[in-house]
Design an enzyme around this catalytic site. Structure first.
Site, PDB file in Angstrom:
ATOM      1  N   CYS A  60       5.322 -42.259   3.542  1.00 25.43           N
ATOM      2  CA  CYS A  60       5.001 -40.971   3.861  1.00 25.43           C
ATOM      3  C   CYS A  60       4.427 -40.166   2.767  1.00 25.43           C
ATOM      4  O   CYS A  60       3.526 -39.327   3.258  1.00 25.43           O
ATOM      5  CB  CYS A  60       6.495 -40.373   4.181  1.00 25.43           C
ATOM      6  SG  CYS A  60       7.758 -40.414   2.955  1.00 25.43           S
ATOM      7  N   GLU A  94      12.624 -34.975   7.423  1.00 25.06           N
ATOM      8  CA  GLU A  94      11.616 -35.592   6.401  1.00 25.06           C
ATOM      9  C   GLU A  94      10.587 -36.131   7.103  1.00 25.06           C
ATOM     10  O   GLU A  94      10.902 -37.250   7.903  1.00 25.06           O
ATOM     11  CB  GLU A  94      12.198 -36.503   5.510  1.00 25.06           C
ATOM     12  CG  GLU A  94      13.207 -35.881   4.563  1.00 25.06           C
ATOM     13  CD  GLU A  94      12.836 -35.046   3.483  1.00 25.06           C
ATOM     14  OE1 GLU A  94      11.421 -35.043   3.377  1.00 25.06           O
ATOM     15  OE2 GLU A  94      13.400 -34.571   2.480  1.00 25.06           O
ATOM     16  N   LYS A 118      22.096 -44.221  11.967  1.00 19.00           N
ATOM     17  CA  LYS A 118      21.514 -45.108  12.645  1.00 19.00           C
ATOM     18  C   LYS A 118      20.042 -45.587  12.002  1.00 19.00           C
ATOM     19  O   LYS A 118      19.147 -44.688  12.059  1.00 19.00           O
ATOM     20  CB  LYS A 118      21.124 -44.426  14.193  1.00 19.00           C
ATOM     21  CG  LYS A 118      20.852 -45.440  15.136  1.00 19.00           C
ATOM     22  CD  LYS A 118      20.055 -44.762  16.413  1.00 19.00           C
ATOM     23  CE  LYS A 118      18.665 -44.658  15.944  1.00 19.00           C
ATOM     24  NZ  LYS A 118      17.887 -45.972  15.843  1.00 19.00           N
ATOM     25  N   GLU A 177      -2.088 -39.162  10.838  1.00 20.89           N
ATOM     26  CA  GLU A 177      -1.412 -39.928   9.719  1.00 20.89           C
ATOM     27  C   GLU A 177      -1.618 -41.496  10.563  1.00 20.89           C
ATOM     28  O   GLU A 177      -0.960 -41.824  11.427  1.00 20.89           O
ATOM     29  CB  GLU A 177       0.243 -39.777   9.797  1.00 20.89           C
ATOM     30  CG  GLU A 177       0.807 -40.451   8.688  1.00 20.89           C
ATOM     31  CD  GLU A 177       2.312 -40.252   8.782  1.00 20.89           C
ATOM     32  OE1 GLU A 177       3.039 -40.223   9.977  1.00 20.89           O
ATOM     33  OE2 GLU A 177       3.080 -40.296   7.802  1.00 20.89           O
TER      34      GLU A 177
HETATM   35  P1  NAD Z   1      10.204 -42.488  14.388  1.00 20.38           P
HETATM   36  O1  NAD Z   1      10.408 -40.804  14.370  1.00 20.38           O
HETATM   37  O2  NAD Z   1       9.542 -43.324  15.466  1.00 20.38           O
HETATM   38  O3  NAD Z   1      11.756 -43.189  14.276  1.00 20.38           O
HETATM   39  C1  NAD Z   1      12.638 -42.702  13.015  1.00 20.38           C
HETATM   40  C2  NAD Z   1      14.161 -42.889  13.442  1.00 20.38           C
HETATM   41  O4  NAD Z   1      14.217 -42.096  14.711  1.00 20.38           O
HETATM   42  C3  NAD Z   1      14.324 -44.172  14.138  1.00 20.38           C
HETATM   43  O5  NAD Z   1      15.724 -44.495  13.617  1.00 20.38           O
HETATM   44  C4  NAD Z   1      14.589 -43.895  15.713  1.00 20.38           C
HETATM   45  O6  NAD Z   1      15.247 -44.758  16.312  1.00 20.38           O
HETATM   46  C5  NAD Z   1      14.985 -42.562  15.686  1.00 20.38           C
HETATM   47  N1  NAD Z   1      14.561 -41.835  16.918  1.00 20.38           N
HETATM   48  C6  NAD Z   1      13.599 -42.035  17.844  1.00 20.38           C
HETATM   49  N2  NAD Z   1      13.585 -41.017  18.663  1.00 20.38           N
HETATM   50  C7  NAD Z   1      14.910 -40.530  18.596  1.00 20.38           C
HETATM   51  C8  NAD Z   1      15.521 -39.572  19.309  1.00 20.38           C
HETATM   52  N3  NAD Z   1      14.900 -38.823  20.512  1.00 20.38           N
HETATM   53  N4  NAD Z   1      16.659 -39.024  18.799  1.00 20.38           N
HETATM   54  C9  NAD Z   1      17.086 -39.482  17.633  1.00 20.38           C
HETATM   55  N5  NAD Z   1      16.647 -40.573  16.947  1.00 20.38           N
HETATM   56  C10 NAD Z   1      15.516 -40.798  17.601  1.00 20.38           C
HETATM   57  O7  NAD Z   1       9.573 -42.976  12.798  1.00 20.38           O
HETATM   58  P2  NAD Z   1       9.173 -44.351  12.359  1.00 20.38           P
HETATM   59  O8  NAD Z   1       7.944 -44.738  13.080  1.00 20.38           O
HETATM   60  O9  NAD Z   1      10.396 -45.023  12.318  1.00 20.38           O
HETATM   61  O10 NAD Z   1       8.877 -43.904  10.860  1.00 20.38           O
HETATM   62  C11 NAD Z   1       7.526 -43.546  10.373  1.00 20.38           C
HETATM   63  C12 NAD Z   1       7.294 -42.046  10.121  1.00 20.38           C
HETATM   64  O11 NAD Z   1       8.437 -41.766   9.267  1.00 20.38           O
HETATM   65  C13 NAD Z   1       6.221 -41.631   9.599  1.00 20.38           C
HETATM   66  O12 NAD Z   1       5.439 -40.557  10.152  1.00 20.38           O
HETATM   67  C14 NAD Z   1       6.459 -41.150   8.001  1.00 20.38           C
HETATM   68  O13 NAD Z   1       5.526 -40.444   7.544  1.00 20.38           O
HETATM   69  C15 NAD Z   1       7.567 -40.577   8.424  1.00 20.38           C
HETATM   70  N6  NAD Z   1       8.465 -40.718   7.163  1.00 20.38           N
HETATM   71  C16 NAD Z   1       8.725 -39.518   6.169  1.00 20.38           C
HETATM   72  C17 NAD Z   1       9.377 -39.625   5.106  1.00 20.38           C
HETATM   73  C18 NAD Z   1       9.698 -38.323   4.296  1.00 20.38           C
HETATM   74  O14 NAD Z   1      10.557 -38.276   3.465  1.00 20.38           O
HETATM   75  N7  NAD Z   1       8.811 -37.227   4.752  1.00 20.38           N
HETATM   76  C19 NAD Z   1       9.635 -40.935   4.574  1.00 20.38           C
HETATM   77  C20 NAD Z   1       9.367 -42.112   5.283  1.00 20.38           C
HETATM   78  C21 NAD Z   1       8.707 -42.076   6.632  1.00 20.38           C
END
Ligand code: NAD
Length: 490
Positions: free
Chosen positions: A284, A250, A175, A383
């Protein structure tokens, strides 16, 4: 308008019937695509398809050589469609085309090649210490993986999840983030023709709180790999815990970039700029807290500010653009919410802090730098996830490590020094999952990539992925007939 499927199940693109979701080009604020949210039944169907493919066993029982060939076909198919994938990623995320086409599409293809190579070299454990027994450890795919990916680098992060899950013989349901599903959906569509059996790779597009939640709670899911925000990770891990499902998390970062007085000045400067301003600062692993030693602080900060002000902010499609727009209106508001903080409580705005002037449309935000006195300041603890650096000055190495480690995050750390003893001390003292010494962002796919504390649980990478996506099964057998106690024979 670009068309995006709500789902790809058993190789077939499906239009859903849920509430409409619009996809916006962050450079123009125009709606460029739309699709109906994946309703519960569609999510269930995707999981059922993945489960059926796993039970049929065609993929997991295939010879490694055949699986390698198909994984390499996936990589070749991505390379062949590189321009199309890059166009979509650029339009949907605002990441400069030069970075998407120059690096990210190739990396997405290489993720498949990497895992194809990896499974050809796997070894297993065997124990013969007890001369009467032979014990060996089998590795078996765990089953159906739920893969949830974020919007900040959709194709590289999404392809890493798919390649690592399926290489070990699992089926999966991916997803993508609902804001940026276009290129990743195209990538999934393209690799359907690479020879994967039906149902091994399924896709659902939908909102996190609905489709994502349904997916991670589905009883037929065996493991969950998530990349995204820390709060979402907490929710998903809680749901997974209720079903006792293993997860890789992650999550976010707020990584320190420590620049010592004896660093190669130009390299550290280039590295610090790359560390915070590439991918529009939405990474990230960004080096978002820059810690510079007092002896070079004035010179370094002046040079850093001068270069940041000269960064070319522009349309992501323009070949000369170095920083494009932020990914969405909501994210723009989030980044902007930190601007007042940059002139408060011991913080001093040195550059940026506003909308990039040349654009009346698009979520353009100037590269921004604030000098901050205290590491407790919100700019150093939360962040921001944009082209927004905080800079702090330190005197001693111990002080730098204490600042670096005083964070609820622990994803990566950077250190710059030409003194090997300093580098060796720093890599040991920085509390983070990855430490880059005298280089920005070197992602070695063989090595684990995961965060400490609120930056994550578990890791991706070669052996780390093998451990996550495969069950271990211990098998013991005697080497010669046993003399067993004869219960019931007196
Ligand atoms: P997000 O948490 O809003 O969304 C990520 C994914 O989770 C999306 O596909 C979203 O639809 C899904 N999601 C949201 N709520 C959910 C739920 N209740 N159940 C299941 N899925 C759900 O994150 P974002 O804003 O898309 O991404 C940015 C964040 O990701 C930043 O905090 C960044 O640091 C982190 N990030 C981490 C890494 C790593 O490798 N550590 C890499 C890239 C980004």
């Amino acid at each position: 308008m670009i068309t995006a499927p709500t789902a790809i199940i058993d190789g077939e693109a499906i239009a859903g019937s849920g509430a409409p979701i619009s996809v916006i080009d962050p450079a123009t604020e125009e709606v460029i695509a739309g699709f109906p949210d994946a309703e519960d039944a569609l999510v269930d169907r995707a999981v059922t398809s993945a489960r059926a493919a796993f039970e049929r066993g065609e993929w997991r029982n295939m010879s490694v050589a055949e699986r390698q060939k198909i994984l390499r076909n996936c990589a070749d198919a991505i390379d062949a469609a590189a321009d199309e994938i890059a166009d979509l990623e650029c339009a949907n995320t605002g990441i400069p085309y030069s970075q998407v086409r120059g690096r990210q599409v190739g990396r997405s293809a290489d993720n498949f090649r990497f895992f194809a190579d990896y499974i050809g070299q796997m070894t297993a454990e065997l124990y013969e210490q007890d001369p009467n027994y032979l014990t060996f450890v089998r590795r078996e795919p765990v089953g159906v993986a739920a893969l949830i990916s974020p919007w900040n680098s959709p194709i590289t992060l999404g392809s890493m999840k798919v390649a690592s899950a399926i290489a070990f013989g699992n089926s999966c349901v991916l997803k993508p983030a609902e804001q940026a599903p276009l290129a990743l959906s195209k990538l999934v569509e393209i690799i359907q023709s690479a020879g994967l059996p039906e149902g091994v790779l399924n896709l659902v597009n939908g909102n996190g709180a609905t489709a994502g939640d349904r997916l991670v709670r589905h009883p037929d899911i065996d493991c969950i790999s998530f990349t995204g925000g820390t709060e979402t990770g907490r929710r998903i891990m809680t749901a997974a815990g209720e079903n006792l499902k293993p997860t890789i998390m992650e999550l976010g970062g707020k990584s320190a970039n420590i620049i010592f007085e004896d660093a190669d000045f130009e390299q550290a400067l280039d590295g610090a700029l790359i560390g915070i301003f590439t991918n529009n600062g939405q990474q990230c692993l960004a080096g978002s807290r820059i810690l510079v030693q007092r002896g070079i602080a004035k010179r370094f900060i002046e040079a850093f500010v001068e270069r940041a002000k000269a960064i070319r902010v522009g349309s992501p499609r323009d070949a000369s653009t170095e920083v494009g727009p932020l990914a969405s209106g909501r994210h723009y508001e989030h980044v902007m919410s930190f601007v007042p903080e940059a002139s408060n409580n011991g913080a001093n705005l040195l550059a940026g802090g506003k909308r990039a002037a040349a654009f009346d449309k698009g979520f353009y935000f100037e590269p921004t730098i604030a000098l901050v006195e205290s590491n407790d300041h919100r700019l150093c603890q939360d962040e921001i996830f944009g082209p927004f650096a905080s800079v702090q000055i330190f005197d001693t190495a111990e002080e730098a490590y204490a600042i670096a480690n005083r964070s609820r995050f622990g994803l990566v750390g950077y250190v710059w020094s030409q003194n090997i003893a300093t580098v060796m001390e720093a890599q040991a003292k920085i509390s983070a999952g990855t430490v880059w010494c005298n280089t920005p962002m070197m992602r070695e796919l063989r090595a684990p990539f995961g965060g400490f504390r609120e930056s994550g649980v578990g890791a991706e990478g070669g052996r780390a992925a093998e451990a996550f996506y495969m069950h271990q099964k211990t098998v013991s057998m005697p080497c010669k007939p046993l003399t067993l106690t004869k219960l019931g024979k007196g």
